[in-house]
Scaffold this motif. Structure first.
Motif, PDB file in Angstrom:
ATOM      1  N   SER A  83      86.284  21.868  95.487  1.00 50.38           N
ATOM      2  CA  SER A  83      86.977  22.123  94.221  1.00 50.38           C
ATOM      3  C   SER A  83      86.253  23.210  93.441  1.00 50.38           C
ATOM      4  O   SER A  83      86.884  24.109  92.862  1.00 50.38           O
ATOM      5  N   ALA A  84      84.918  23.116  93.427  1.00 55.21           N
ATOM      6  CA  ALA A  84      84.112  24.110  92.715  1.00 55.21           C
ATOM      7  C   ALA A  84      84.284  25.485  93.360  1.00 55.21           C
ATOM      8  O   ALA A  84      84.414  26.506  92.676  1.00 55.21           O
ATOM      9  N   LEU A  85      84.307  25.482  94.705  1.00 58.40           N
ATOM     10  CA  LEU A  85      84.463  26.734  95.448  1.00 58.40           C
ATOM     11  C   LEU A  85      85.797  27.397  95.096  1.00 58.40           C
ATOM     12  O   LEU A  85      85.869  28.591  94.780  1.00 58.40           O
ATOM     13  N   LEU A  86      86.866  26.615  95.124  1.00 56.35           N
ATOM     14  CA  LEU A  86      88.185  27.173  94.848  1.00 56.35           C
ATOM     15  C   LEU A  86      88.332  27.607  93.399  1.00 56.35           C
ATOM     16  O   LEU A  86      88.895  28.667  93.109  1.00 56.35           O
ATOM     17  N   LEU A  87      87.832  26.775  92.495  1.00 55.87           N
ATOM     18  CA  LEU A  87      87.945  27.128  91.084  1.00 55.87           C
ATOM     19  C   LEU A  87      87.270  28.469  90.817  1.00 55.87           C
ATOM     20  O   LEU A  87      87.818  29.327  90.125  1.00 55.87           O
ATOM     21  N   GLY A  88      86.078  28.640  91.415  1.00 48.65           N
ATOM     22  CA  GLY A  88      85.356  29.905  91.242  1.00 48.65           C
ATOM     23  C   GLY A  88      86.178  31.097  91.711  1.00 48.65           C
ATOM     24  O   GLY A  88      86.118  32.180  91.128  1.00 48.65           O
ATOM     25  N   ALA A  89      86.964  30.871  92.758  1.00 48.46           N
ATOM     26  CA  ALA A  89      87.743  31.987  93.314  1.00 48.46           C
ATOM     27  C   ALA A  89      88.975  32.321  92.485  1.00 48.46           C
ATOM     28  O   ALA A  89      89.414  33.465  92.440  1.00 48.46           O
ATOM     29  N   ILE A  90      89.558  31.321  91.831  1.00 50.07           N
ATOM     30  CA  ILE A  90      90.817  31.586  91.119  1.00 50.07           C
ATOM     31  C   ILE A  90      90.660  31.742  89.609  1.00 50.07           C
ATOM     32  O   ILE A  90      91.573  32.224  88.936  1.00 50.07           O
ATOM     33  N   ALA A  91      89.508  31.344  89.056  1.00 50.40           N
ATOM     34  CA  ALA A  91      89.338  31.396  87.606  1.00 50.40           C
ATOM     35  C   ALA A  91      89.084  32.827  87.138  1.00 50.40           C
ATOM     36  O   ALA A  91      88.730  33.697  87.932  1.00 50.40           O
ATOM     37  N   GLY A  92      89.298  33.058  85.866  1.00 57.58           N
ATOM     38  CA  GLY A  92      88.949  34.349  85.291  1.00 57.58           C
ATOM     39  C   GLY A  92      90.053  34.942  84.450  1.00 57.58           C
ATOM     40  O   GLY A  92      91.213  34.552  84.548  1.00 57.58           O
ATOM     41  N   HIS A  93      89.639  35.894  83.644  1.00 59.46           N
ATOM     42  CA  HIS A  93      90.566  36.533  82.710  1.00 59.46           C
ATOM     43  C   HIS A  93      91.564  37.418  83.452  1.00 59.46           C
ATOM     44  O   HIS A  93      91.236  38.023  84.459  1.00 59.46           O
ATOM     45  N   ASP A  94      92.778  37.455  82.937  1.00 59.84           N
ATOM     46  CA  ASP A  94      93.827  38.289  83.541  1.00 59.84           C
ATOM     47  C   ASP A  94      94.590  38.976  82.415  1.00 59.84           C
ATOM     48  O   ASP A  94      95.146  38.320  81.534  1.00 59.84           O
ATOM     49  N   THR A  95      94.614  40.291  82.454  1.00 58.36           N
ATOM     50  CA  THR A  95      95.303  41.024  81.379  1.00 58.36           C
ATOM     51  C   THR A  95      96.814  40.812  81.419  1.00 58.36           C
ATOM     52  O   THR A  95      97.504  41.137  80.462  1.00 58.36           O
ATOM     53  N   HIS A  96      97.324  40.251  82.519  1.00 62.12           N
ATOM     54  CA  HIS A  96      98.764  39.974  82.584  1.00 62.12           C
ATOM     55  C   HIS A  96      99.146  38.653  81.944  1.00 62.12           C
ATOM     56  O   HIS A  96     100.325  38.325  81.861  1.00 62.12           O
ATOM     57  N   ASP A  97      98.145  37.866  81.573  1.00 61.28           N
ATOM     58  CA  ASP A  97      98.416  36.569  80.947  1.00 61.28           C
ATOM     59  C   ASP A  97      97.711  36.552  79.591  1.00 61.28           C
ATOM     60  O   ASP A  97      96.496  36.421  79.518  1.00 61.28           O
TER      61      ASP A  97
END
Lengths: 497, 503, 101
Positions: free
Chosen positions: B224-238
């Protein structure tokens, strides 16, 4: 019963202005008119599943600019709402707009009336929203939908019901048109739908001094007419609706009232030059406004407000007064120079560079205006710099070129971008001060035109005309480079008189 | 079952990086597993076998060329069918989008692929994420791999079942009111709903925009930690995604939280709770206490669960949630009208209103229609103040309760759902009963905080049990570490259903 | 709370607003379910929310603005690939009057 002739039109106006940003309100598709259908769309403005809006900063600032120029307050907190209704040009079937907390509120615009008076018209609010696409009706059996316009930033300005005549409506509409162009926030080209009017028209039946005082009269139904995209259709609509109300009052008396009939939507038919009924109050929309969860509110602080205020600068009414006062030009000239701000900016910069205002004005409204007219652009857009304009005005003032040469130089300047000095030299348009050279041309003219010479020498009533003729001949020989004053001086010397 | 399928996502990633396993082998094994098992489980709406193999081979080439590999290089994952991909369909398990091909990738889909993940397919769900059992899919009811006569939970039931049945190494789902955590609990996997704004929603087909959040479903806490790290983060489209750094969730994971303060939610620990679930929560309390944590009883009065005279559960939070979520949904789903994309009625229609109304009547299922109607009602003139606006105010009260609780606690402990996975068809007759499946999960979405569902063993009847941990906003790091403490101490991890062992 | 009656007329009105066609039978069933759900929602009336600030967003985010710099649009064929009916470069719908607004 109140006499039907005791009526007072009461009109409020909504004005939609498409803002001239590079990109749309909530996506970065080009904000461009006239391209093939659906060539400027993306998941966001098509309203595709999963897409999200991101607001255009420029559009927000343009709106603030208009609001502030309309003396509105820009509140600290403003937010976005969704307005729901179904129509094929509205792909999400809701429009992102502003409901209860608009970007700017409570302002006014002073409009000129005939006789030099002005009237203050209250502005309720100016809020930002996204435009819908376009439904194209050129097909026999169906409608086509083009989403190029969908999502273009649209500023909606709403007035108080302060307008009391068609004349006032038109004066307001024109002042608003000039203002948004002045501020550079919209081209406001009405044929392209960049500025659209929506009057709400009712007649107050009763004491015109006591409008809104229920004991003194009543209102006829309010007619709302949408999407008027020319001054002509606005004027015609207002007059048509006023006449229509008059006729209904005569026919139905008190039964023709807002209380009984409510608000109605009417549309203007260009082909019929008349309005037609669209929708009554029982079919009124329920827009179900609610806060747009996909967008963050906008918080405006003093620093931001001040930065925008600085961009606004001098407004047309103030500038015109200054021109009349400082530059001593005519009312007509002042009007022509305050149609938009860059044109006046050009003038002011040339004056600041040391040129005489009146000479700059003559150049701008002479050759400048004629070139702009040919190109269908504003004077400031024909691409001359204040430095060029100032230099040319100074050359005129110093007698270095004459007016004819100045016009030629002006045209060349626009064409090449060279300095007027350089052009004058290259084209041999500099005034010739060499008495010897001019003397040769004078001698040639004398030799070629014995009759005229004789008329001059004879004196009498033909003398003046003949002298003028000879001056013209010499000017022609000089190719316009001599100045008339020099030529006349030499002619006098050689012919006497 | 192949050994590859037994590896965690992290384990597989490392094995591929070390050259012990190729991405192509791993992908092939997973595709075979899907082939063998999905007939029984119905977790997937669409499989991208060829594309997945192609991507896997690219990863292997990259590795042999010595290039840097992403955090998920070669890890086969599943994506819920409401997350747009520029390949295949994005149907939301709805007839109205049955043939919709998104012309773009959701930010999360793009992030998964740029991290090297292999997207195997799109998973089944309740239509437009509206449901708690995945029975509301227009295509198929997904089965619970622990007992195929039971539901996998929902709405991310396909993702949860695919992870549990080893038909992917990990998956992503979306959670609007419990749609990751509840199916994770029902299927015995770890399901994490991140803080609102932690993961971009761009490309996630909206249900309740102010509640929706994408998160991982995985076999253990580390994945879960691995996946969250990959998908989290700021996005200028949102515009609602938050610009703040993403911590290295994995790096700190095994470090127990010192002086951990665990809040036990008093209102959720009521007598109405299923005995086995109550026991699971009590056991978790003991585990934390033994690990040196302080247990503090906390109160969330506005999320309180009551039992009325008729024995029915009730909660302000459920009422609040169903008003906010349906109001937003009624607007979000207005766009499905048969004009620009999606299903259009084949009938000859008289006018545009008929075109809209019939296309929508044909394209939406009953539950979706019900929620659109409810949301439209809550927003309509004359009812707005009493319903929608009232709900927004109650939402604030619910959020205030959490703020107060987190003044004294690092995490909160509570159940995920009032019961274990129920039988298929058991709750379809009464929508309200189904809504109550979310009674312990929805407050979290209303407050915007993160929550994780962790497996807590099996019930007597062999169905997974789970407990839920909640964290403060953006406290995923603490939340995951606390979850890992439980996982290590309880020894409950990577539960494998019989159906997999048989395969 | 508000006076209301979940009758067929209300259901029909809401269905029109939501653009969902339904048979009388469907409206009947939905009306019944609606009554139950709405009664449940009415529970919120028990709470005193005077002076409570409504919470429309999960987080307090402000001023998310993008620069006015053009990005890429979709090619027409891609943009309209999912369109159920087209006439050339236009989306095709039954005749409507004018533009919205």
């Amino acid at each position: 019963m109140t006499k039907p002739d005791n009526t007072q039109p009461v009109i409020g106006l909504e004005i939609h202005v498409e803002l001239a940003t590079e990109t749309k309100m909530f996506c970065r598709c080009a904000n461009r008119f006239g391209d093939p259908p659906n060539t400027h769309t993306c998941p966001v403005c098509i309203g595709m599943p999963g897409s999200l809006p991101v607001m255009n900063k420029k559009a927000v600032e343009y709106s603030m600019k208009v609001g502030m120029a309309l003396n509105c307050t820009v509140p600290e907190f403003t937010k976005w709402d969704r307005k729901s209704y179904y129509y094929p040009d509205l792909p999400k079937n809701y429009q992102i707009s502003q409901y209860d907390l608009p970007l700017t509120i409570d302002g006014h615009l002073d409009i000129p009336l005939t006789g030099g008076q002005t009237k203050r018209i209250g502005i309720t609010r100016a809020h930002l929203e996204e435009d819908a696409g376009k439904n194209v009706h050129d097909f026999p059996a169906h409608t086509g939908v083009d989403l190029n316009r969908a999502g273009v930033p649209l500023l909606e300005i709403v007035t108080e019901p302060h307008l009391r005549s068609v004349e006032e409506v038109m004066s307001f509409a024109r002042a608003m048109h000039r203002l948004v162009r002045w501020l550079g926030v919209s081209q406001a080209n009405m044929e392209m739908g960049q500025m659209r009017f929506e009057p709400n028209i009712s007649l107050w039946v009763g004491d015109p001094e006591k409008v809104f005082d229920e004991s003194a009269g009543y209102f006829t139904p309010i007619f709302e007419v949408k999407n008027l995209n020319s001054f002509r259709s606005l004027e015609r609509t207002c007059q048509w609706v006023i006449d229509y109300h008059q006729a209904r009052i005569a026919e139905k008396g008190r039964g023709w009232s807002l209380a009984d009939v409510g608000k109605q939507n009417w549309g203007f038919r260009d082909d019929l030059n008349a309005c037609e009924f669209q929708r009554g109050k029982e079919e009124a929309h329920d827009y179900r406004y609610f806060p747009e969860p996909d967008l963050a509110p906008v918080v405006v602080d003093d620093a931001w407000r001040e930065r925008i205020a600085k961009q606004i600068g001098e407004l047309p009414i103030a500038r015109k007064a200054r021109y009349l006062d400082k530059y001593k030009i005519s009312e007509k000239e002042a009007d022509a120079l305050t149609l938009d701000s860059p044109t006046g900016d050009l003038l002011d910069a040339a004056v600041a560079a040391g040129a005489e205002a009146k000479r700059c004005v003559n150049l701008m409204l002479g050759k400048g205006a004629s070139i702009a007219n040919e190109r269908g652009c504003r004077i400031a857009e024909i691409r001359i710099t204040p430095e060029q304009l100032a230099e040319l005005a100074k050359m005129l003032a110093g007698g270095k070129v004459n007016a004819t040469a100045a016009d030629k130089i002006f045209a060349k300047m626009v064409e090449t971008g060279d300095t007027p000095g350089k052009i004058a030299e290259a084209e041999g348009l500099l005034a010739i001060f060499d008495a010897g050279k001019i003397g040769e041309w004078v001698d040639q003219a004398i030799a070629k035109n014995p009759q005229a010479v004789e008329d001059v020498r004879a004196g009498g009533k033909k003398q003046k005309k003949a002298f003028g003729f000879l001056t013209g001949q010499v000017m022609q020989l000089s190719g316009g480079a001599a100045t008339p004053a020099q030529v006349q001086k030499l002619l006098h010397e050689k012919l006497g008189g | 079952m192949s050994d590859i399928l037994n590896l965690s996502a992290l384990g597989l990633r490392d094995a591929i990086a070390a050259g012990e396993v190729s991405a192509a082998e791993a992908t092939r094994d997973y595709l075979d597993a899907i082939e063998a098992m999905d007939k029984k489980v119905c977790a997937y709406n669409e499989i991208f076998a060829e594309r997945a193999m192609g991507r896997a081979e690219e990863i292997d080439k990259k590795r042999s060329a010595g290039k840097t590999l992403g955090a998920l290089a070669g890890v086969p994952v599943a994506v819920k069918d409401n997350i747009c991909t520029s390949f295949g369909r994005t149907s939301c398990s709805s007839k109205i989008l049955e043939n919709f091909h998104a012309p773009y990738d959701a930010t999360v889909a793009g992030k998964l692929e740029s991290a090297g993940a292999i997207i195997l397919g799109k998973t089944n769900m309740d239509e437009f994420a509206m449901g708690s059992s995945t029975e509301n899919s227009a295509f198929n009811a997904t089965r619970n791999p622990w007992d195929t006569s039971h539901v996998p939970g929902g709405s991310s039931g396909g993702s949860a079942a695919a992870v549990a049945a080893r038909m992917c190494a990990a998956a992503v789902g979306s959670d609007t009111g419990g749609s990751i955590r509840q199916p994770a609990a029902f299927c015995g996997v770890v399901g994490l709903k991140p803080t609102y704004g932690r993961v971009s929603r761009y490309g996630l087909v909206a249900f309740g925009s102010s509640l929706d959040q994408i998160g991982p479903l995985a076999r253990d806490v580390a994945d879960s930690a691995l996946l969250l790290g990959a998908i989290a983060g700021h996005d200028t489209h949102d515009s609602t995604s938050i610009d703040r750094p993403v911590p290295e969730y994995l790096a700190s994971l095994d470090k127990p939280v010192e002086k951990l303060r665990v809040g036990l939610v008093k209102e959720f620990h009521s007598e109405s709770l299923d005995d086995e679930i109550r026991a699971a929560v009590d056991k978790a309390v003991k585990i934390y206490r033994d690990a040196g944590a302080e247990i503090i009883e906390v109160s969330l009065p506005h999320s309180r669960v009551d039992t009325d005279e008729g024995g029915q559960l009730s909660s302000y939070a459920v009422a609040c949630y169903y008003l906010v979520a349906t109001a937003e949904a009624s607007s979000n789903l207005a766009r499905y009208d048969g004009v620009h994309y999606g299903h259009r009625t084949a009938d000859k229609v008289g006018d545009i209103i008929e075109l809209y109304s019939r296309s929508r009547a044909e394209g939406f299922g009953d539950e979706v229609k019900r929620r659109i109607m409810l949301g439209t009602y809550a927003l309509s003139s004359g009812y707005y103040d009493a319903y929608y606006l009232k709900a927004l105010k109650v939402r604030r009260l619910i959020k205030n309760d959490f703020d107060k609780a987190f003044e004294n606690c690092d995490v909160l402990l509570c159940p995920v759902a009032p019961e274990t996975a129920f039988k298929i068809g058991e709750k379809t007759a009464d929508p309200l009963t189904m809504y109550l499946s979310d009674i312990y999960t929805i407050s979290v979405n209303l407050a915007g905080i993160p929550g994780v569902s962790i497996p807590a063993g099996l019930s007597e009847s062999g169905l997974p049990l789970a407990v839920q941990l909640l964290g403060n906003v953006f406290a995923e790091e603490t939340l995951l570490r606390a979850a890992r403490m439980y996982e290590m101490a309880s020894g409950i991890t990577r539960l494998t259903p019989e159906i997999v062992k048989e395969n | 709370m508000t006076e209301k009656k979940i009758d067929r007329k209300l259901i029909r009105h809401i269905a029109l607003l939501a653009r969902i066609e339904m048979t009388d039978e469907q409206a009947e069933t939905l009306g019944r379910q609606f009554a139950g759900i709405v009664a449940y929602m009415d529970k919120l009336g028990e709470l005193d929310t005077d002076g409570v600030e409504p919470m429309a967003h999960a987080l307090d985010v402000r001023n998310v603005l993008a620069e006015d710099t053009p990005g890429r649009s979709l090619p027409v064929e891609q943009a309209m690939a999912n369109a159920p009916a087209r006439d050339g470069g236009f989306y095709k719908v039954p005749k409507v009057i004018g533009d919205s607004q």
